[in-house]
Motif scaffolding. Sequence first.
Motif, PDB file in Angstrom:
ATOM      1  N   TYR A  54       0.919  -1.214  -0.202  1.00  0.00           N
ATOM      2  CA  TYR A  54      -0.041  -0.120   0.086  1.00  0.00           C
ATOM      3  C   TYR A  54       0.713   1.236   0.175  1.00  0.00           C
ATOM      4  N   LYS A  69       4.015   1.642  -1.441  1.00  0.00           N
ATOM      5  CA  LYS A  69       4.627   1.657  -2.762  1.00  0.00           C
ATOM      6  C   LYS A  69       3.654   2.241  -3.799  1.00  0.00           C
ATOM      7  N   PHE A  70       2.178   1.554  -3.656  1.00  0.00           N
ATOM      8  CA  PHE A  70       1.088   2.034  -4.300  1.00  0.00           C
ATOM      9  C   PHE A  70       0.644   3.761  -4.244  1.00  0.00           C
ATOM     10  N   SER A  71       0.935   4.135  -2.630  1.00  0.00           N
ATOM     11  CA  SER A  71       0.638   5.455  -2.927  1.00  0.00           C
ATOM     12  C   SER A  71       1.893   6.341  -3.174  1.00  0.00           C
ATOM     13  N   ILE A 111       3.848   5.597  -5.669  1.00  0.00           N
ATOM     14  CA  ILE A 111       3.702   5.835  -7.358  1.00  0.00           C
ATOM     15  C   ILE A 111       2.588   6.711  -7.744  1.00  0.00           C
ATOM     16  N   SER A 112       1.336   6.509  -6.967  1.00  0.00           N
ATOM     17  CA  SER A 112       0.350   7.334  -7.333  1.00  0.00           C
ATOM     18  C   SER A 112       0.470   8.805  -7.275  1.00  0.00           C
ATOM     19  N   ILE A 113       1.170   9.177  -6.108  1.00  0.00           N
ATOM     20  CA  ILE A 113       1.377  10.674  -6.013  1.00  0.00           C
ATOM     21  C   ILE A 113       2.356  10.956  -7.021  1.00  0.00           C
ATOM     22  N   VAL A 119       2.920   9.816 -10.071  1.00  0.00           N
ATOM     23  CA  VAL A 119       2.049  10.136 -11.419  1.00  0.00           C
ATOM     24  C   VAL A 119       1.193  11.206 -11.359  1.00  0.00           C
ATOM     25  N   LEU A 120       0.633  11.610 -10.505  1.00  0.00           N
ATOM     26  CA  LEU A 120      -0.245  12.622 -10.345  1.00  0.00           C
ATOM     27  C   LEU A 120       0.503  14.021 -10.232  1.00  0.00           C
TER      28      LEU A 120
END
Length: 366
Positions: free
Chosen positions: A10, A12-14, A16-18, A20-21
């Motif tokens: 979770y 890593k996903f956070s 990566i999402s930040i 990308v945004l």
Amino acid sequence: MNLTLKLPLYAKFSLISIGVLAVIFMLFVGQGIILPLLYAIIFAILLNPMVNFIVGKGLNRNVSIFIAVLTAILIVVLLLYLISGQLSLFSDTYPQLKIKFNESLVQLINWISDRFSIKKSAINKWISQNQIEAIDNLGGTIGHTLFLINGILIIVILIPVYIVLLLYYKVLILEFVHKLFVFEHHTTLNNIFFNSKKIIQGYLTGLLFEMVIIAILNSIGLLILGIDYAIVLGITGAIINIIPYIGGVIAIALPMIIAFITKDSATYPIMVFLVYLLIQFIDNHFIIPHIVASKVKINGLVCVIVVLLGGAIWGIPGMFLSIPITAILKVVLDHTMAYKHWGALMGNIVPTTKVKLNFKKKKILT
């Protein structure tokens, strides 16, 4: 002491999402600088063989760059001149088109009134109210249009300057990129450069051939039907058609409207629709797969996603750039051992063998 920090999924996903945004936000905010530069890079790649050819004839490289860029500008100006000449014919007969439109509007009002038992005065009142609202919004529309025109003029001026500078400093830029990587990776880096250049040149050349073929087919079809302004409508439709996926839908609207206004029979718009439908079938099943899509080697699902994403970030210019940028990204992924599977996922090669999933059966003790 070598310590490796392991993050939960979770986290890593956070991250990566930040990331990308943040990248999307920077691309959106800096589009005034990034868009002209990206277009210039693509056109510089397209013009580079011409520069090398002229240099091979014994001319100075600076002179060769000037000749190549000037030739490209003259071709664009010539196309705009031919299109503007056809558009002038369209503008000369605008009063007749307006009269015909008003007559068609009266007939439509009468048909709606008879068909749905609505008073004509109510329909005319509704039309008048919408006209007033349209006039009120006209000022803002004109201001927005002038702002867009101003931005387009800036881009038109910047792109040739960027192209000249990129072609002039090409060796310096490539040498800088090579110095960022160790010598063992230079062969892979050269392969990425070569394949990216090949894809961009092939894609743009294929796109140009597609536009010419569609313009010819559109013009022939409209001339056979006897539609006014067939040539300008055919060329305009071909230009709009290069917008991925939605261009073909938009291109069909204008000739149908012209056919509806200039012809007495309602069958002409239907015939125009059928002709364009046939041309779109030829384009989607023969021209695009063999001339355009074969150059980028990206599957249809990824194309649709990146086109919509490019349109959301940069509008229509982003739609044009989305496919070649994705094709270059795929080349990079294909040459990176850790991310080859992502490149394969984006590709158009479908495995012929079925993947077997083995599930171990667990015995449940009772």
